[in-house]
Design an enzyme around this catalytic site. Sequence first.
Site, mmCIF file in Angstrom:
data_model
loop_
_atom_site.group_PDB
_atom_site.id
_atom_site.type_symbol
_atom_site.label_atom_id
_atom_site.label_comp_id
_atom_site.label_asym_id
_atom_site.label_seq_id
_atom_site.Cartn_x
_atom_site.Cartn_y
_atom_site.Cartn_z
ATOM 1 N N MET A 164 -20.692 -14.549 -52.551
ATOM 2 C CA MET A 164 -19.810 -15.465 -53.292
ATOM 3 C C MET A 164 -18.368 -14.721 -53.523
ATOM 4 O O MET A 164 -18.055 -13.789 -54.098
ATOM 5 C CB MET A 164 -20.232 -15.591 -54.782
ATOM 6 C CG MET A 164 -19.467 -16.693 -55.706
ATOM 7 S SD MET A 164 -20.222 -17.243 -57.058
ATOM 8 C CE MET A 164 -20.613 -15.744 -57.934
ATOM 9 N N TYR A 441 -18.172 -8.711 -64.287
ATOM 10 C CA TYR A 441 -18.564 -9.619 -63.212
ATOM 11 C C TYR A 441 -19.183 -10.748 -63.463
ATOM 12 O O TYR A 441 -19.826 -10.889 -64.407
ATOM 13 C CB TYR A 441 -18.960 -8.687 -61.861
ATOM 14 C CG TYR A 441 -20.360 -8.056 -61.886
ATOM 15 C CD1 TYR A 441 -21.272 -8.257 -62.779
ATOM 16 C CD2 TYR A 441 -20.699 -7.139 -60.917
ATOM 17 C CE1 TYR A 441 -22.562 -7.838 -62.990
ATOM 18 C CE2 TYR A 441 -21.914 -6.584 -60.789
ATOM 19 C CZ TYR A 441 -22.763 -6.813 -61.684
ATOM 20 O OH TYR A 441 -23.803 -6.133 -61.690
ATOM 21 N N GLU A 442 -18.803 -11.817 -62.565
ATOM 22 C CA GLU A 442 -19.352 -13.139 -62.820
ATOM 23 C C GLU A 442 -18.633 -13.752 -64.056
ATOM 24 O O GLU A 442 -19.186 -14.658 -64.769
ATOM 25 C CB GLU A 442 -20.885 -13.322 -62.977
ATOM 26 C CG GLU A 442 -21.440 -12.940 -61.650
ATOM 27 C CD GLU A 442 -21.011 -13.492 -60.548
ATOM 28 O OE1 GLU A 442 -20.464 -14.484 -60.692
ATOM 29 O OE2 GLU A 442 -21.304 -12.807 -59.360
ATOM 30 N N GLY A 443 -17.478 -13.161 -64.569
ATOM 31 C CA GLY A 443 -16.839 -13.629 -65.517
ATOM 32 C C GLY A 443 -16.915 -12.722 -66.753
ATOM 33 O O GLY A 443 -17.903 -12.455 -67.189
#
Length: 596
Positions: A164, A441-443
């Site tokens: 991603m 990570y991932e927000g």
Amino acid sequence: MTTYHAPLNDIRFALYDVLRADEMFSRLGYEHATRDVLDAVLDEAARFTEVVLAPLNAVGDRHGCRYDKDSGDVTTPPGFKAAFDRFVEGGWTGLTASPDLGGQGLPHTMGVPLNEMVNAANLAWGNFPLLSHSAIDALTQHGEPWQHDAFLKPLVEGRWTGTMCLTEPHCGTDLGLLRTRAEPADDGSYAITGTKIFITAGEHDLVENIVHLVLAKLPDAPPGPKGISLFVVPKFKVDRDGNLGGRNALRCGAIEHKMGIKGSATCVMNFDGAQGYLVGQPHRGLQAMFTMMNTARLGVGLQGLGLSDRAYQNALRYARERLQSRALSGAKFPDKPADPLIVHPDVRRMLLTIKSLTEGSRLLALHAATLVDVAEHAADPGERERADVLVSFLTPIAKACQTEWGVENTYHALQCFGGHGYIAEHGMEQLARDARITTLYEGTTGIQALDLIGRKTAATQGAGLKLFLAEVEAFCDEYEHRAGIAEFVAPLRDKATEWAALTRSILTRATDVPEELGAASYDYLFYSGYVALAYWWARSVAAAEASDRPEAFKDAKRETARFYYARILPRTRMHAAAMESGASSLMALPAEAFDA
């Protein structure tokens, strides 16, 4: 060095006794997801993670990934590729994928215990297959039929992995600032040019091809996030018939040197006119990317859960073995020169904190996964919609709370070892270092908090919260007079009522002062998480009482729930007070006065 044994007893309790997942699977049409099949999957997952992955955890931390600056290639730590090959041979990459794509077609829920075990055994290794699931979801929901044929089967089979690609050197959360460009080509493809950073598994030697899902802007893109499109950009070119071609114009420019997860390749990826294909509609890339992000966020939450469990197992073992002083009430083991650590109240405080947060988190994670299955397979459209709204609401709670608790739990576990916990040979410091990234990570946690209070609560008039509170209320009504359960019902009902009142108060204040949402967001997130776990602990006690499990197991659940209600749930008082204090204490100080 730490060891790992999959907690199958508690996983089965959560799945079968509390959630009745096997009954739900039957209702949703998963005819082959019988108890025998599910148990076999759990047993095999435990064997693989304990025997193959866990011994490589320290290896990955010690060796890390190696980057060749001349070729741009990345070599994973010793043993990682052989382990990945065994993972693929075992069919694990397609456990929950459609049989039409080469998957086994099991419920999404069954991916949760597998991923928990993988993350506990070897978090860094687990990052390599992690985003393939997200890529599969995005392409399935938003890709064209030819993209399904060309990309999905190799991803499901594990011959390829996915990434991603969002973040750029100058922009992280604010994706409207991204500069990566996509120029249309005559053959219907696009030339992708730009640099992405922090790309997990962006380059490695485990598979024959890597599929990058890349956010970029078309030449006619409007400014801001509404101008972002999504493209699939493989390492080796793939034509519309699924045939592999030559090397694409993309390259790993470096790998990051990190605090933890050193066995995971975190890459800088340079795209220099690389061939890619549009996924979904032009300028609608964020919608498709959020499909990936929601899957990935639930997956990262499981990383915090897995690390918590491994840390707990090793801290508990050490606390039982390590002799240190006598119990305050007198010697408990008079035949030994000292009592073990576990007799001391403060050590028990740390162990019970980890145990209560970990076992409660396991139910939170599994519940979210069951909602995904219901949202996809329930016969009633209304039931599907309700499940979708609820899992959307719970996703930021699961991601942020489980990872922040993972940090807390690994540090508690390290503390149980005293000075030995700080020494590398015991392996506890690696767990603590690895845990730290999961909150980022991932927000980040702050982004999850804003997502919860903004997009998932304010923007929906509290739709997800109302559904969850209705479930809590129904439980309280059923058990308020039930012996052995009633002691948990009254405080749970009070917290549910307060949760709704706090939400109304914040949203009302925010109509006049927009900063109120941001000022309350962090505390609102954790308040929500602690009340959610209070619900799952009450349900755990009820399920244990109704089961035929040994009395010792029932007692352990009851006493851990009592600890949680007495010592962890009161944290909500602090968070409530902070929310009610308003935004002024945060916003009054001028920016230039911070260094005064």
